[in-house]
Design an enzyme around this catalytic site. Structure first.
Site, PDB file in Angstrom:
ATOM      1  N   CYS A 110     -12.392 -12.533  34.659  1.00  0.00           N
ATOM      2  CA  CYS A 110     -12.952 -11.563  33.722  1.00  0.00           C
ATOM      3  C   CYS A 110     -13.876 -12.243  32.697  1.00  0.00           C
ATOM      4  O   CYS A 110     -14.986 -12.617  33.041  1.00  0.00           O
ATOM      5  CB  CYS A 110     -11.826 -10.770  33.057  1.00  0.00           C
ATOM      6  N   HIS A 134      -9.161  -8.479  37.902  1.00  0.00           N
ATOM      7  CA  HIS A 134      -7.859  -9.033  37.540  1.00  0.00           C
ATOM      8  C   HIS A 134      -6.942  -9.171  38.768  1.00  0.00           C
ATOM      9  O   HIS A 134      -6.229  -8.235  39.118  1.00  0.00           O
ATOM     10  CB  HIS A 134      -7.177  -8.144  36.500  1.00  0.00           C
ATOM     11  N   GLU A 171      -4.223 -10.798  38.970  1.00  0.00           N
ATOM     12  CA  GLU A 171      -2.801 -10.751  38.610  1.00  0.00           C
ATOM     13  C   GLU A 171      -2.291  -9.315  38.644  1.00  0.00           C
ATOM     14  O   GLU A 171      -1.126  -9.068  38.910  1.00  0.00           O
ATOM     15  CB  GLU A 171      -2.577 -11.388  37.241  1.00  0.00           C
TER      16      GLU A 171
END
Length: 380
Positions: A264, A354, A356
Site C-alpha cells: 500500500c 492488502h 494480509e
C-alpha cells in the site's frame, strides 16, 4: 470535539460536504463534531478491521453495505490499538448484534472511543455523489454542534485537505517492538511502520519470520541494526508525495540489495524511490472486493484495498530506474491503476493492496511466500 451520550440514536445529526450538499440523520456513536476526507468502503463485512486500520486516519468512512454492526465488536479483530477513522457513516445500524464473539455493540465502541458518526442517511446517494464529484472534505455534527447549514459548511471548508498531508508518523509506533516467529525462526525482517496493521507481521510470523517493527522515523542504520534478511515497508495514511524520509530509507535498502517488500503506502514509497510520480485518485479504492491481475502469472485475484493515491508508472513497458529495470506487476481491472511493482535486477517488489486481508479475501496471501522466496534466494 465529542461528548458521550446514551441517547445518541435519537439525537439529530447533519453531514455536510465541502461542495455544500447536506444529509440529515441521527447520531451514531459519540455526539459532537468531526472533520475529515469523505471516502466510501465497499466491503460487506470486516467493519471492525476497517475502523482500526491506521490508513483511515483523518478520513470519514461511508459504508456502502446498508446494514452495519450485525456482529457487534469483539476483542480479537482489532488491527491496531484504537479506532482511527475520524467519522463513520452508516445507513441502518444493527439494533441487536448477533455473534458468539461479540462483547459490545458497535455504537457503544464508537461512543467509548469518541468517534462521531451518523446513521439513517441514504448512503447509496452519498456514495454516488462521491463517485461523481470525488472524495472531499466533510463534517458530521450532532447535539450542540449543530448550527445553520451555512455556518457548518464554512467549518468544513476550513478543514485541512488530504492532499499534501504527512500523517504516517502520527499513527506509527514510537518505540520498536518484536513479533516473534511462530514455530522455528527462519528469517529476521525489519518492518518500517508507516501505519502497519496487526495482521501483517502475524502473516509473516506464520512463515517463520521474526518481525522487528520500527518507527516511521527509523533510519537506514536503525533498519540494519537488527541484521535483517529482508525489509518491509507498511501501509499508512497521507500523501506519499510528503514521505521524503521513508523514500530515502528505501533507497538505502535498494542500494544494499536486501530483499524488500512493500504494501500500500509501501508500494507508493517504492514508486517514488524508483523515480516515478504519485497522484491522487478521484475517489480511491476501498473495500474487500477489488479485482486485480497479477501480470507475472495472468491470475486474477479478488483483493482488499484502502488507498486514495497511486503510482504513475507506465503499464506498457519495462522502465529503467537508478536501481535497474522495473515493471508494473499488478493492475486493477476496474480502472488500470498500478497495483504492484517489481524490480527485475534486484530482489524488491510491492503491491498497492492488502494481502494480509483481514477480514479477507485471501487470494493474495501468496505474496508473503514470494517475499520468503526472495530471502531464501538471497541466503543461498
Amino acid at each position: 470535539m465529542t461528548t458521550s451520550t446514551r441517547g445518541a440514536a435519537r439525537t439529530p445529526a447533519v453531514l455536510v460536504l465541502e461542495d455544500g450538499r447536506v444529509f440529515r440523520g441521527r447520531a451514531y456513536g459519540a455526539v459532537g463534531e468531526t472533520f475529515g476526507e469523505a471516502v466510501f468502503s465497499t466491503g460487506m463485512t470486516g467493519y471492525q478491521e476497517t475502523l482500526t486500520d491506521p490508513s483511515y486516519h483523518r478520513q470519514v468512512v461511508v459504508m456502502t453495505a446498508p446494514h452495519v454492526g450485525n456482529t457487534g465488536v469483539n476483542d480479537e479483530d482489532m488491527e491496531s490499538r484504537k479506532i482511527w477513522v475520524s467519522g463513520y457513516v452508516v445507513r441502518d445500524p444493527a439494533r441487536v448484534p448477533s455473534n458468539w464473539r461479540s462483547r459490545r455493540t458497535l455504537d457503544e465502541e464508537l461512543d467509548a472511543q469518541g468517534v462521531v458518526g451518523i446513521s439513517g442517511i441514504d448512503t447509496r446517494a452519498l456514495t454516488r455523489h462521491l463517485r461523481e464529484r470525488g472524495a472531499m472534505r466533510v463534517g458530521i455534527f450532532s447535539g450542540d454542534a449543530v448550527r445553520e447549514d451555512s455556518a457548518l459548511l464554512a467549518r468544513v471548508q476550513e478543514a485541512p485537505q488530504m492532499k499534501g498531508a504527512n500523517l504516517s508518523a502520527e499513527v506509527a509506533t514510537t518505540e520498536p517492538y518484536v513479533v516473534p516467529a511462530i514455530g522455528e525462526k527462519k528469517f529476521t525482517v525489519a518492518a518500517v511502520d508507516l501505519g502497519i496493521k496487526g495482521m501483517t507481521p502475524h502473516r509473516m510470523a506464520e512463515r517463520g519470520i521474526e518481525v522487528h517493527v520500527l518507527p516511521a522515523t527509523a533510519t537506514v542504520e536503525d533498519v540494519y541494526a537488527v541484521n535483517p534478511d529482508g525489509v518491509f515497508f507498511s501501509n499508512g495514511p497521507g500523501d506519499p508525495a510528503t514521505a521524503d524520509h521513508p523514500v530515502s530509507v528505501m533507497q538505502g535498502v535498494l542500494e544494499r540489495g536486501t530483499p524488500l517488500f512493500g504494501i500500500c503506502f509501501g508500494n507508493q514509497i517504492l514508486g517514488r524511490a524508483l523515480g516515478f510520480g504519485t497522484f491522487k485518485l478521484k475517489y480511491g479504492h476501498r473495500g474487500i472486493n477489488q479485482p486485480v491481475q497479477d501480470r507475472t502469472t495472468g491470475k486474477v485475484e479478488v483483493t482488499a484495498h484502502n488507498h486514495g493515491f497511486a503510482v504513475d508508472a507506465p503499464l506498457d513497458r519495462v522502465s529503467e530506474t537508478p536501481f535497474g529495470r522495473a515493471e508494473v506487476s499488478h493492475v486493477c481491472l476496474n480502472d488500470n491503476v498500478v497495483e504492484g511493482l517489481q524490480l527485475l535486477d534486484r530482489p524488491a517488489f510491492s503491491v498497492q493492496y492488502h494481502p494480509e486481508a483481514a477480514a479477507g479475501p485471501h487470494d493474495a496471501a501468496y505474496l508473503f511466500d514470494r517475499f520468503v522466496s526472495l530471502m531464501e534466494g538471497q541466503r543461498a
